[in-house]
Design an enzyme around this catalytic site. Structure first.
Site, PDB file in Angstrom:
ATOM      1  N   GLY A   1      -3.530  20.555 -20.327  1.00  0.00           N
ATOM      2  CA  GLY A   1      -4.239  20.586 -21.848  1.00  0.00           C
ATOM      3  C   GLY A   1      -5.202  19.761 -21.678  1.00  0.00           C
ATOM      4  O   GLY A   1      -6.327  19.844 -22.272  1.00  0.00           O
ATOM      5  N   ASN A   2      -5.379  18.531 -20.971  1.00  0.00           N
ATOM      6  CA  ASN A   2      -6.614  17.322 -21.376  1.00  0.00           C
ATOM      7  C   ASN A   2      -7.562  17.820 -20.239  1.00  0.00           C
ATOM      8  O   ASN A   2      -8.609  17.385 -20.279  1.00  0.00           O
ATOM      9  CB  ASN A   2      -5.849  15.999 -20.892  1.00  0.00           C
ATOM     10  CG  ASN A   2      -5.132  15.544 -22.203  1.00  0.00           C
ATOM     11  OD1 ASN A   2      -5.445  15.926 -23.410  1.00  0.00           O
ATOM     12  ND2 ASN A   2      -4.335  14.963 -22.105  1.00  0.00           N
TER      13      ASN A   2
ATOM     14  N   LYS B   1       7.876  15.326 -26.893  1.00  0.00           N
ATOM     15  CA  LYS B   1       6.633  16.154 -26.169  1.00  0.00           C
ATOM     16  C   LYS B   1       5.605  16.007 -27.135  1.00  0.00           C
ATOM     17  O   LYS B   1       5.573  16.425 -28.220  1.00  0.00           O
ATOM     18  CB  LYS B   1       6.807  17.668 -25.819  1.00  0.00           C
ATOM     19  CG  LYS B   1       5.632  18.257 -25.331  1.00  0.00           C
ATOM     20  CD  LYS B   1       5.553  17.890 -23.866  1.00  0.00           C
ATOM     21  CE  LYS B   1       4.177  18.588 -23.307  1.00  0.00           C
ATOM     22  NZ  LYS B   1       3.613  18.180 -21.810  1.00  0.00           N
TER      23      LYS B   1
ATOM     24  N   LYS C   1       4.744  22.499 -19.710  1.00  0.00           N
ATOM     25  CA  LYS C   1       4.197  23.346 -19.044  1.00  0.00           C
ATOM     26  C   LYS C   1       4.307  23.281 -17.635  1.00  0.00           C
ATOM     27  O   LYS C   1       4.164  24.016 -16.722  1.00  0.00           O
ATOM     28  CB  LYS C   1       2.661  23.627 -19.217  1.00  0.00           C
ATOM     29  CG  LYS C   1       1.548  22.292 -18.970  1.00  0.00           C
ATOM     30  CD  LYS C   1       0.830  22.683 -17.993  1.00  0.00           C
ATOM     31  CE  LYS C   1      -0.263  21.537 -17.542  1.00  0.00           C
ATOM     32  NZ  LYS C   1       0.382  20.090 -17.545  1.00  0.00           N
TER      33      LYS C   1
ATOM     34  N   LYS D   1       5.479  15.787 -14.390  1.00  0.00           N
ATOM     35  CA  LYS D   1       4.577  16.144 -13.660  1.00  0.00           C
ATOM     36  C   LYS D   1       5.171  15.762 -12.275  1.00  0.00           C
ATOM     37  O   LYS D   1       5.355  16.505 -11.212  1.00  0.00           O
ATOM     38  CB  LYS D   1       3.280  15.487 -13.444  1.00  0.00           C
ATOM     39  CG  LYS D   1       2.448  16.420 -14.745  1.00  0.00           C
ATOM     40  CD  LYS D   1       1.106  15.473 -14.743  1.00  0.00           C
ATOM     41  CE  LYS D   1      -0.071  16.398 -15.538  1.00  0.00           C
ATOM     42  NZ  LYS D   1       0.508  16.553 -17.062  1.00  0.00           N
TER      43      LYS D   1
END
Length: 304
Positions: free
Chosen positions: A9-10, A122, A207, A265
């Site tokens: 998103g970033n 989150k 995600k 991640k």
């Protein structure tokens, strides 16, 4: 090579940038150029984040008091449709005219008894200073986390993804050469009710974990998580910080990294790369090809 690419998103909305349609489109256009470069030589499937966008929609929904605010699953679907539209359009413009693309709103089933529902962690939405955070708590009652001194964000439950409900349709599209944009925002979180029907839940699936499941289910050879950081760092934020360039999955402890950002991640990368012949990578969006070719970012494989 079949490659699942998860856009952070970033990477689509830089920290501190205004969340306008124009800014997001400009960033998506840059992302599309990096993805188009990969698509020249590889079959790519694209997932993306939506944390800032779904948080903005939640704020907008809460500001209209004539109706109850929409739940996060519906807001997630709205944000995923918006981002998917932008990604598909800019990829269409960046790729050869005969390229076939499709964006699929993706429901992902989670376990209704997942402990994440009692432990929100989150981060979503904009960053608040101390005064703004106090106001948000008073008005909305949202749980907040301080990501850095004086920088607060809303946190929501993030249950583990269990099943991509539309995986057969995704495989069909991929096998017929369609560039698929799916599992946006971690997918729309759903559970089975007592009658066995799918119903949405108030949560946001990470995600990267969802994209790792997607990579597994479509038989990907590589899984890239592209964001706004150049690599995974050991000792981040300390005088001893150093980038990790290559790592074996069994030599990395994902729990040593922040749970709301790099931890998922690293965990997703290690899980995917634990099988022979696979590679997972974390790095900057603009370094997409270099990360895949192990010239940039952090790459994970059992070969090291």
């Amino acid at each position: 090579m079949r490659v699942v690419v998860a856009l952070g998103g970033n990477a689509l909305l830089k920290r501190g940038e205004p969340m306008t349609a124009e800014v997001q489109r400009a960033n998506v256009r840059k992302a599309a150029l990096a993805l188009a470069d990969l698509a020249r030589d590889h079959q790519i499937i694209v997932a993306h984040g939506n944390g800032p966008q779904v948080g903005l929609l939640a704020l907008q929904a809460a500001a209209y008091t004539d109706v109850a605010p929409y739940p996060l699953d519906i807001l997630g679907a709205e944000s995923v449709g918006m981002i998917g539209y932008l990604v598909e359009q800019e990829l269409t413009n960046a790729l050869p005219p005969n390229t076939k693309l499709a964006t699929l709103l993706t429901q992902i089933e989670v376990d209704g008894s997942d402990p994440a529902f009692s432990r929100p962690e989150k981060p979503i939405g904009p960053v608040y200073d101390d005064a703004e955070a106090a106001g948000v708590r008073k008005i909305h009652g949202w749980p907040l986390v301080e990501e850095a001194k004086g920088r607060w964000r809303r946190v929501v439950p993030s249950p583990l993804p269990r099943r991509i409900t539309q995986i057969e349709a995704i495989r069909l599209l991929v096998d017929f050469g369609v560039l698929v944009i799916c599992a946006g925002g971690g997918g729309i979180p759903v559970v089975r009710d007592g009658a066995g029907d799918l119903v949405g839940v108030e949560a946001v699936i990470d995600k990267d974990r969802a994209a790792a499941l997607l990579a597994e289910e479509v038989g990907a050879d590589a899984f890239l998580m592209l964001t706004d950081v150049d690599a995974v760092y050991e000792g981040w934020g300390t005088p001893r910080q150093r980038p990790i360039t290559r790592a074996r999955p069994d030599e990395v402890d994902a729990a040593a990294f922040p749970a709301g950002s790099m931890g998922p991640k690293v965990a997703a990368a290690c899980a995917f790369a634990a099988k022979p012949g696979r590679i997972a990578g974390i790095g900057r969006l603009e370094d997409a090809r270099a990360v895949l070719e192990r010239r940039a970012g952090t790459t994970f494989s059992i070969e090291g």
